[in-house]
Design an enzyme around this catalytic site. Structure first.
Site, PDB file in Angstrom:
ATOM      1  N   TYR A 169      -1.924  -1.258  10.736  1.00  0.00           N
ATOM      2  CA  TYR A 169      -2.168  -1.790   9.559  1.00  0.00           C
ATOM      3  C   TYR A 169      -1.217  -1.628   8.715  1.00  0.00           C
ATOM      4  O   TYR A 169      -0.438  -2.159   8.129  1.00  0.00           O
ATOM      5  CB  TYR A 169      -3.722  -1.248   9.003  1.00  0.00           C
ATOM      6  CG  TYR A 169      -3.694  -1.261   7.593  1.00  0.00           C
ATOM      7  CD1 TYR A 169      -3.987  -2.588   7.221  1.00  0.00           C
ATOM      8  CD2 TYR A 169      -3.572  -0.177   6.578  1.00  0.00           C
ATOM      9  CE1 TYR A 169      -3.986  -2.856   5.471  1.00  0.00           C
ATOM     10  CE2 TYR A 169      -3.347  -0.607   5.302  1.00  0.00           C
ATOM     11  CZ  TYR A 169      -3.697  -1.744   4.748  1.00  0.00           C
ATOM     12  OH  TYR A 169      -3.887  -1.854   3.370  1.00  0.00           O
ATOM     13  N   SER A 184       0.815  -1.038  -0.058  1.00  0.00           N
ATOM     14  CA  SER A 184      -0.001   0.055  -0.145  1.00  0.00           C
ATOM     15  C   SER A 184       0.830   1.464   0.218  1.00  0.00           C
ATOM     16  O   SER A 184       1.992   1.244   0.630  1.00  0.00           O
ATOM     17  CB  SER A 184      -1.027  -0.012   1.136  1.00  0.00           C
ATOM     18  OG  SER A 184      -1.469   1.081   1.499  1.00  0.00           O
ATOM     19  N   LYS A 229       1.931  -4.024   6.899  1.00  0.00           N
ATOM     20  CA  LYS A 229       2.526  -3.961   5.290  1.00  0.00           C
ATOM     21  C   LYS A 229       3.872  -3.882   5.453  1.00  0.00           C
ATOM     22  O   LYS A 229       4.723  -4.509   4.527  1.00  0.00           O
ATOM     23  CB  LYS A 229       1.654  -2.914   4.505  1.00  0.00           C
ATOM     24  CG  LYS A 229       0.057  -3.154   4.354  1.00  0.00           C
ATOM     25  CD  LYS A 229      -0.214  -4.199   3.493  1.00  0.00           C
ATOM     26  CE  LYS A 229      -1.483  -4.668   3.427  1.00  0.00           C
ATOM     27  NZ  LYS A 229      -1.903  -5.941   2.741  1.00  0.00           N
TER      28      LYS A 229
HETATM   29  P1  NAD Z   1     -11.077  -6.812   1.339  1.00  0.00           P
HETATM   30  O1  NAD Z   1     -11.250  -6.912   2.534  1.00  0.00           O
HETATM   31  O2  NAD Z   1     -12.202  -6.578   0.242  1.00  0.00           O
HETATM   32  O3  NAD Z   1     -10.415  -8.379   0.706  1.00  0.00           O
HETATM   33  C1  NAD Z   1      -9.340  -9.035   1.613  1.00  0.00           C
HETATM   34  C2  NAD Z   1      -9.883 -10.415   1.740  1.00  0.00           C
HETATM   35  O4  NAD Z   1      -9.265 -11.510   2.311  1.00  0.00           O
HETATM   36  C3  NAD Z   1     -11.271 -10.716   2.259  1.00  0.00           C
HETATM   37  O5  NAD Z   1     -12.027 -11.383   1.249  1.00  0.00           O
HETATM   38  C4  NAD Z   1     -11.088 -11.436   3.402  1.00  0.00           C
HETATM   39  O6  NAD Z   1     -12.201 -12.287   3.821  1.00  0.00           O
HETATM   40  C5  NAD Z   1      -9.864 -12.411   3.173  1.00  0.00           C
HETATM   41  N1  NAD Z   1      -8.962 -12.457   4.298  1.00  0.00           N
HETATM   42  C6  NAD Z   1      -8.521 -11.638   5.385  1.00  0.00           C
HETATM   43  N2  NAD Z   1      -7.717 -12.212   6.382  1.00  0.00           N
HETATM   44  C7  NAD Z   1      -7.941 -13.595   5.831  1.00  0.00           C
HETATM   45  C8  NAD Z   1      -7.435 -14.898   6.318  1.00  0.00           C
HETATM   46  N3  NAD Z   1      -6.447 -15.025   7.313  1.00  0.00           N
HETATM   47  N4  NAD Z   1      -7.158 -16.071   5.623  1.00  0.00           N
HETATM   48  C9  NAD Z   1      -7.941 -16.029   4.255  1.00  0.00           C
HETATM   49  N5  NAD Z   1      -8.642 -15.007   3.809  1.00  0.00           N
HETATM   50  C10 NAD Z   1      -8.636 -13.942   4.526  1.00  0.00           C
HETATM   51  O7  NAD Z   1     -10.128  -5.959   0.679  1.00  0.00           O
HETATM   52  P2  NAD Z   1      -9.362  -5.277  -0.566  1.00  0.00           P
HETATM   53  O8  NAD Z   1      -9.772  -3.806  -0.502  1.00  0.00           O
HETATM   54  O9  NAD Z   1      -9.892  -6.303  -1.746  1.00  0.00           O
HETATM   55  O10 NAD Z   1      -7.823  -5.416  -0.494  1.00  0.00           O
HETATM   56  C11 NAD Z   1      -6.910  -6.426  -0.637  1.00  0.00           C
HETATM   57  C12 NAD Z   1      -5.594  -6.107  -0.010  1.00  0.00           C
HETATM   58  O11 NAD Z   1      -5.137  -5.227  -0.618  1.00  0.00           O
HETATM   59  C13 NAD Z   1      -5.504  -6.292   1.291  1.00  0.00           C
HETATM   60  O12 NAD Z   1      -4.200  -6.809   1.833  1.00  0.00           O
HETATM   61  C14 NAD Z   1      -5.375  -4.713   1.618  1.00  0.00           C
HETATM   62  O13 NAD Z   1      -4.686  -4.468   2.866  1.00  0.00           O
HETATM   63  C15 NAD Z   1      -4.539  -4.095   0.394  1.00  0.00           C
HETATM   64  N6  NAD Z   1      -4.989  -2.954   0.138  1.00  0.00           N
HETATM   65  C16 NAD Z   1      -6.149  -2.363   0.041  1.00  0.00           C
HETATM   66  C17 NAD Z   1      -6.275  -0.870  -0.457  1.00  0.00           C
HETATM   67  C18 NAD Z   1      -7.755  -0.529  -0.304  1.00  0.00           C
HETATM   68  O14 NAD Z   1      -8.002   0.663  -0.313  1.00  0.00           O
HETATM   69  N7  NAD Z   1      -8.834  -1.363  -0.769  1.00  0.00           N
HETATM   70  C19 NAD Z   1      -5.396  -0.249  -0.395  1.00  0.00           C
HETATM   71  C20 NAD Z   1      -3.921  -0.553  -0.318  1.00  0.00           C
HETATM   72  C21 NAD Z   1      -3.844  -2.116  -0.001  1.00  0.00           C
END
Ligand code: NAD
Ligand code: UDP
Length: 338
Positions: A148, A124, A152
């Site tokens: 958080y 991120s 990362k």
């Molecule tokens: P999201 O919460 O929609 O998707 C994450 C998925 O991981 C979910 O479906 C959740 O059920 C699953 N999950 C969490 N812990 C788990 C575990 N221990 N075992 C199996 N599954 C698990 O989030 P997103 O927005 O799709 O983000 C995806 C990734 O991108 C994340 O790592 C997030 O930190 C990163 N990210 C997101 C953003 C954003 O703004 N959405 C920005 C930067 C980075």
């Protein structure tokens, strides 16, 4: 050969599954559904007319993960699974470290055991902390201001150590700026539990009438209109970046970090205007105090991804808001998980 997608039922994961299936990959999803539901994967299959394999697996359960790796010939892993709410991470830091860091350690151990050494990791822009200037380049100093972000940052460092210990790994650290929008079909999108933390899902819920007004967190920043500026990127562009990263890993680059952003910054007021236009709805708002820990301005320099991945964000802010609105207006209660 198959691509294993952790967290594939989530927001960015489900969009990436669509692109992977459309590109002809076999897709295996593992997700514990802690922040998602299987409906998103049913919709992915509906959009693409192709099937994927799903396992309800928690990354903290090494045995279950090992089973999945034993079943398929996996070429690479895209690792989305993680908890992502900044505020919540300050309240329950141990859960965040356990889930995000231990989950990643387990994944890497099982990958190593099965000789799968190509990994794309969801990092991120938060790893840049308060950037010294904009645009933000990949070689800027890294820091974190909350659990958080620290999860990362720690994972990036763990993956650097892993690569140092064994250079047969290929790892792409993808530093996302602010993903928004939805697939153009309106069938999949962002479906936050409870009150949205992020700007776009909140604005979308105000436009659709689920929430009365938006709180704008401060209008006294040193920016063009006083509100915070971010680099919003269409989730479909972001997803395509993952396919480009998978291709890059096949050329044995070692460990590489890329910014995935558009290079453009938009203020909160500009987002409100763009969303009003896309939805033809009013977005009432009030100005309140700054949110603790927020930075004034962040946007990417994304030339490295362009030069090395042949990737560039194609979709502009109008398309991001239009597609977000299609998802929100056609699914006012998200996937209706209740
Ligand atoms: P999201 O919460 O929609 O998707 C994450 C998925 O991981 C979910 O479906 C959740 O059920 C699953 N999950 C969490 N812990 C788990 C575990 N221990 N075992 C199996 N599954 C698990 O989030 P997103 O927005 O799709 O983000 C995806 C990734 O991108 C994340 O790592 C997030 O930190 C990163 N990210 C997101 C953003 C954003 O703004 N959405 C920005 C930067 C980075
Ligand atoms: N923001 C806001 N009201 C909200 C949510 C966010 O004014 O309800 C502002 C926030 O201060 C920031 C921008 O919108 O300037 C983007 O916030 P978001 O949480 O979406 O992303 P991040 O701050 O993590 O980059």
């Amino acid at each position: 050969m198959a691509i294993l997608v952790t967290g594939g039922a989530g927001y960015i994961g489900s969009h990436t599954c669509v692109e992977l299936l459309n590109a002809g990959y076999k897709v295996i999803v593992v997700d514990n559904l802690s922040n998602s539901c299987e409906t998103s994967l049913a919709r992915v299959q509906e959009i693409t007319g192709k099937e994927l394999e799903f396992f309800k697996v928690d990354l903290l359960d090494k045995e279950a993960l090992n089973f999945v790796f034993g079943k398929y010939d996996i070429e690479a892993v895209i690792h989305f699974a993680g908890l992502k709410a900044v505020g919540e991470s300050c309240e329950i830091p141990l859960k965040y470290y356990q889930n995000n860091i231990t989950g990643t350690l387990n994944l890497c151990e099982i990958m190593k055991k099965h000789e799968v050494k190509n990994l794309v990791f969801s990092s991120s822009a938060t790893v840049y902390g308060e950037p010294k200037s904009v645009p933000v380049y990949e070689d800027f100093p890294l820091s974190a201001t909350n659990p958080y972000g620290r999860s990362k940052l720690f994972i990036e460092e763990i993956l650097q150590d892993l690569y140092k210990s064994d250079s047969s790994w290929n790892i792409a650290l993808l530093r996302y700026f602010n993903p928004i929008g939805s697939h153009e079909s309106g069938k999949i999108g962002e479906d936050p539990n409870g009150i949205p933390n992020n700007l776009l899902p909140f604005v979308a819920q105000v436009a659709v009438g689920k929430r009365a007004e938006l709180s704008v967190f401060g209008d006294d920043y040193n920016t063009k209109d006083g509100t915070g500026i971010r680099d919003y990127i269409h989730v479909v562009d972001l997803s395509i970046g993952h396919l480009k990263a998978i291709k890059k890993l096949n050329s044995n680059p070692g460990i590489v970090a890329y910014n995935l952003g558009t290079g453009n910054g938009y203020s909160v007021f500009e987002i409100i205007e763009a969303y009003k236009k896309a939805s033809q709805k009013e977005i009432p708002f009030k100005i309140i105090e700054r949110r603790a820990g927020d930075i004034a301005i962040s946007f990417a320099n994304a030339e490295k991804a362009f030069n090395e991945l042949d990737w560039k964000a194609e979709r502009g802010i109008e398309e991001m808001c239009k597609d977000s609105w299609k998802w929100q207006s056609e699914n006012p209660n998200g996937y209706d998980k209740s």
